[in-house]
Design a protein around this motif. Structure first.
Motif, PDB file in Angstrom:
ATOM      1  N   ILE A   1      64.320  54.262  28.803  1.00 39.45           N
ATOM      2  CA  ILE A   1      64.041  55.100  27.639  1.00 39.45           C
ATOM      3  C   ILE A   1      64.415  54.368  26.354  1.00 39.45           C
ATOM      4  CG2 ILE A   1      64.779  57.192  26.431  1.00 39.45           C
ATOM      5  CD1 ILE A   1      64.945  58.550  29.187  1.00 39.45           C
ATOM      6  N   ALA A   2      65.560  53.688  26.359  1.00 32.95           N
ATOM      7  CA  ALA A   2      66.001  52.964  25.164  1.00 32.95           C
ATOM      8  C   ALA A   2      65.000  51.879  24.772  1.00 32.95           C
ATOM      9  CB  ALA A   2      67.383  52.356  25.407  1.00 32.95           C
ATOM     10  N   VAL A   3      64.492  51.124  25.750  1.00 33.19           N
ATOM     11  CA  VAL A   3      63.516  50.071  25.449  1.00 33.19           C
ATOM     12  C   VAL A   3      62.202  50.699  24.991  1.00 33.19           C
ATOM     13  CG1 VAL A   3      62.219  48.112  26.374  1.00 33.19           C
ATOM     14  CG2 VAL A   3      64.596  48.464  27.065  1.00 33.19           C
ATOM     15  N   ALA A   4      61.834  51.833  25.587  1.00 38.47           N
ATOM     16  CA  ALA A   4      60.605  52.518  25.180  1.00 38.47           C
ATOM     17  C   ALA A   4      60.681  52.948  23.722  1.00 38.47           C
ATOM     18  CB  ALA A   4      60.359  53.731  26.076  1.00 38.47           C
ATOM     19  N   VAL A   5      61.855  53.370  23.272  1.00 44.62           N
ATOM     20  CA  VAL A   5      62.032  53.729  21.862  1.00 44.62           C
ATOM     21  C   VAL A   5      61.863  52.489  20.986  1.00 44.62           C
ATOM     22  CG1 VAL A   5      63.687  54.569  20.145  1.00 44.62           C
ATOM     23  CG2 VAL A   5      63.501  55.721  22.364  1.00 44.62           C
ATOM     24  N   GLN A   6      62.453  51.365  21.408  1.00 46.89           N
ATOM     25  CA  GLN A   6      62.337  50.123  20.641  1.00 46.89           C
ATOM     26  C   GLN A   6      60.881  49.678  20.515  1.00 46.89           C
ATOM     27  OE1 GLN A   6      64.831  47.261  22.622  1.00 46.89           O
ATOM     28  NE2 GLN A   6      66.690  48.492  22.394  1.00 46.89           N
ATOM     29  N   LEU A   7      60.090  49.900  21.568  1.00 49.71           N
ATOM     30  CA  LEU A   7      58.696  49.482  21.568  1.00 49.71           C
ATOM     31  C   LEU A   7      57.778  50.470  20.857  1.00 49.71           C
ATOM     32  CD1 LEU A   7      58.296  48.184  25.244  1.00 49.71           C
ATOM     33  CD2 LEU A   7      58.302  46.804  23.162  1.00 49.71           C
ATOM     34  N   GLY A   8      58.305  51.646  20.561  1.00 47.72           N
ATOM     35  CA  GLY A   8      57.480  52.659  19.942  1.00 47.72           C
ATOM     36  C   GLY A   8      56.724  53.525  20.927  1.00 47.72           C
ATOM     37  N   LEU A   9      57.019  53.352  22.227  1.00 50.23           N
ATOM     38  CA  LEU A   9      56.409  54.223  23.223  1.00 50.23           C
ATOM     39  C   LEU A   9      56.955  55.642  23.100  1.00 50.23           C
ATOM     40  CD1 LEU A   9      56.496  51.889  26.352  1.00 50.23           C
ATOM     41  CD2 LEU A   9      54.477  52.601  25.088  1.00 50.23           C
ATOM     42  N   LEU A  10      58.173  55.752  22.609  1.00 54.18           N
ATOM     43  CA  LEU A  10      58.822  57.034  22.357  1.00 54.18           C
ATOM     44  C   LEU A  10      59.285  57.075  20.905  1.00 54.18           C
ATOM     45  CD1 LEU A  10      61.120  57.416  25.507  1.00 54.18           C
ATOM     46  CD2 LEU A  10      59.159  58.871  24.943  1.00 54.18           C
ATOM     47  N   ASP A  11      59.179  58.227  20.273  1.00 57.78           N
ATOM     48  CA  ASP A  11      59.684  58.378  18.907  1.00 57.78           C
ATOM     49  C   ASP A  11      61.208  58.339  18.891  1.00 57.78           C
ATOM     50  OD1 ASP A  11      57.118  58.640  17.930  1.00 57.78           O
ATOM     51  OD2 ASP A  11      57.119  60.820  18.099  1.00 57.78           O
ATOM     52  N   ARG A  12      61.787  58.907  19.942  1.00 58.38           N
ATOM     53  CA  ARG A  12      63.258  58.990  20.035  1.00 58.38           C
ATOM     54  C   ARG A  12      63.634  59.277  21.473  1.00 58.38           C
ATOM     55  NH1 ARG A  12      61.164  63.751  18.665  1.00 58.38           N
ATOM     56  NH2 ARG A  12      61.991  65.679  19.580  1.00 58.38           N
ATOM     57  N   ALA A  13      64.894  59.027  21.792  1.00 55.36           N
ATOM     58  CA  ALA A  13      65.404  59.394  23.110  1.00 55.36           C
ATOM     59  C   ALA A  13      65.659  60.897  23.141  1.00 55.36           C
ATOM     60  CB  ALA A  13      66.700  58.637  23.408  1.00 55.36           C
ATOM     61  N   PRO A  14      65.436  61.556  24.283  1.00 58.93           N
ATOM     62  CA  PRO A  14      65.743  62.985  24.375  1.00 58.93           C
ATOM     63  C   PRO A  14      67.203  63.260  24.042  1.00 58.93           C
ATOM     64  CG  PRO A  14      64.413  62.295  26.239  1.00 58.93           C
ATOM     65  CD  PRO A  14      64.827  61.037  25.517  1.00 58.93           C
ATOM     66  N   GLY A  15      67.458  64.459  23.564  1.00 59.51           N
ATOM     67  CA  GLY A  15      68.811  64.818  23.140  1.00 59.51           C
ATOM     68  C   GLY A  15      69.785  65.017  24.276  1.00 59.51           C
ATOM     69  N   ARG A  16      69.276  65.162  25.497  1.00 54.83           N
ATOM     70  CA  ARG A  16      70.156  65.295  26.664  1.00 54.83           C
ATOM     71  C   ARG A  16      69.516  64.562  27.831  1.00 54.83           C
ATOM     72  NH1 ARG A  16      69.607  71.431  29.153  1.00 54.83           N
ATOM     73  NH2 ARG A  16      67.344  71.642  29.049  1.00 54.83           N
ATOM     74  N   PRO A  17      70.288  64.250  28.876  1.00 49.60           N
ATOM     75  CA  PRO A  17      69.723  63.519  30.010  1.00 49.60           C
ATOM     76  C   PRO A  17      68.536  64.254  30.625  1.00 49.60           C
ATOM     77  CG  PRO A  17      72.112  63.533  30.155  1.00 49.60           C
ATOM     78  CD  PRO A  17      71.750  64.478  29.043  1.00 49.60           C
ATOM     79  N   ILE A  18      67.570  63.503  31.093  1.00 53.22           N
ATOM     80  CA  ILE A  18      66.391  64.117  31.728  1.00 53.22           C
ATOM     81  C   ILE A  18      66.567  64.191  33.237  1.00 53.22           C
ATOM     82  CG2 ILE A  18      64.868  63.314  29.878  1.00 53.22           C
ATOM     83  CD1 ILE A  18      63.864  61.128  31.782  1.00 53.22           C
ATOM     84  N   TYR A  19      67.766  63.891  33.719  1.00 45.32           N
ATOM     85  CA  TYR A  19      68.055  63.884  35.162  1.00 45.32           C
ATOM     86  C   TYR A  19      69.277  64.749  35.435  1.00 45.32           C
ATOM     87  CZ  TYR A  19      70.916  60.283  32.992  1.00 45.32           C
ATOM     88  OH  TYR A  19      71.734  59.608  32.136  1.00 45.32           O
ATOM     89  N   ALA A  20      69.414  65.163  36.704  1.00 44.52           N
ATOM     90  CA  ALA A  20      70.558  65.983  37.114  1.00 44.52           C
ATOM     91  C   ALA A  20      70.819  65.765  38.598  1.00 44.52           C
ATOM     92  CB  ALA A  20      70.297  67.456  36.841  1.00 44.52           C
ATOM     93  N   GLN A  21      71.999  66.103  39.034  1.00 44.32           N
ATOM     94  CA  GLN A  21      72.345  66.105  40.451  1.00 44.32           C
ATOM     95  C   GLN A  21      72.179  67.514  40.978  1.00 44.32           C
ATOM     96  OE1 GLN A  21      73.032  63.850  42.619  1.00 44.32           O
ATOM     97  NE2 GLN A  21      74.047  62.082  41.688  1.00 44.32           N
ATOM     98  N   ALA A  22      71.487  67.656  42.093  1.00 45.60           N
ATOM     99  CA  ALA A  22      71.296  68.988  42.666  1.00 45.60           C
ATOM    100  C   ALA A  22      72.611  69.518  43.233  1.00 45.60           C
ATOM    101  CB  ALA A  22      70.234  68.945  43.759  1.00 45.60           C
TER     102      ALA A  22
END
Length: 310
Positions: free
Chosen positions: A289-310
């Motif tokens: 996600i961080a590299v995607a932001v640097q490349l402009g693939l993302l405007d910004r990183a999400p404000g919270r993790p997009i993953y979780a432990q069940a």
């Protein structure tokens, strides 16, 4: 709030009948259903799987509407949706990155850097296949957006372009890459290897994971945990003995006469099946996600993790 509460009650009531995406033949995920059935890996009578043909382009809507309980998403694609207000969350392992750079057998190209200024074909610009390939390449100084002419199209159209010689290379996933190698094409790079060499990380990086809407996940954590464990078992079984993939070659989209490709399946496709869902995987997702932001693939990183432990 009342409607959300009713939705959660409905999800909880149907927790043991999980409507899960059915990957199409010709994708690595098409191994899951036949392998789970052949190896009798789902011995829990409370976990019933309803395999549903899903449209990747509409999976967000299907998950949010409840017509599908569990799908698969990659880091960049899901982060894009989360930034737009989606409530989908990753909760278990599915596939490691198994993208490949393929050239024709008589080509003089030996590495992705040889393709700077050339033309390649790959999937849609919004697809995880392309986005992760671009992220990995960028870590070695190659910007697929600027340094290479990229034609985006359907897998079928890309194959036609490649086989006619209209493009110099193709970036594609397994088992399509193995089918091409079986016909005499040559692989010059794995996206996973480019990532590992650039980051120093020892494992093939995350491609897609099990995903559900947060309301479904919150209402069905026990079921989600069972499902994540089931995918760890099926992927682990494939990893321990990838020769089993030859027995489901038809389900993977290969024809009986593609003997060379079928022979190659274990060594080439085996590493695609992910078994880990831990801090190391989460760190990789955050890095992507961080590299995607640097490349402009993302405007910004999400404000919270997009993953979780069940």
């Amino acid at each position: 709030m009342a409607s959300l509460a009713l939705a959660r009650q409905a999800w909880a009531a149907s927790a043991d009948a999980v409507r899960i995406t059915l990957p199409s033949p010709g994708s690595a995920g098409s191994a899951w259903q036949p392998m789970i059935d052949r190896l009798h890996l789902n011995a829990d009578p409370s976990l019933k799987l309803d395999w549903v043909t899903a449209d990747p382009g509409k999976m967000q809507v299907q998950l949010s509407a409840g017509s599908l309980d569990v799908g698969v998403f990659g880091a960049v694609g899901l982060a894009t949706l989360v930034n737009r207000g989606s409530d989908i969350v990753l909760f278990g392992p599915a596939l490691n990155n198994h993208g490949r750079w393929i050239v024709r057998g008589d080509s003089g190209f030996r590495s992705p850097r040889d393709l700077v200024g050339k033309t390649i074909a790959t999937t849609a610009e919004t697809s995880e296949t392309y986005q992760q390939a671009r992220i990995a390449a960028s870590l070695t100084g190659i910007d697929l957006k600027k340094d290479v002419k990229v034609i985006h199209g359907s897998p079928t159209a890309n194959l036609a372009l490649f086989e006619r010689g209209d493009v110099d290379a193709i970036i594609t996933l397994e088992p399509t890459a193995t089918r091409l190698v079986g016909r005499g094409a040559r692989e010059i790079a794995r996206v996973a290897d480019i990532w590992k060499q650039a980051t120093g990380q020892p494992d093939d990086p995350f491609l897609v994971g099990l995903a559900a809407s947060r309301p479904w996940f919150d209402a069905n954590r026990a079921t989600a945990a069972k499902l994540a464990a089931l995918f760890e078992r099926v992927n682990g079984a494939i990893g321990r003995d990838p020769r089993q993939l030859r027995g489901i070659a038809r389900e993977l989209g290969l024809k009986a006469d593609e003997t060379r490709a079928i022979e190659l399946l274990p060594q080439r496709l085996g590493p695609a099946y992910a078994t880990r869902w831990d801090a190391g995987v989460f760190a990789t997702i955050d890095k992507q996600i961080a590299v995607a932001v640097q490349l402009g693939l993302l405007d910004r990183a999400p404000g919270r993790p997009i993953y979780a432990q069940a």
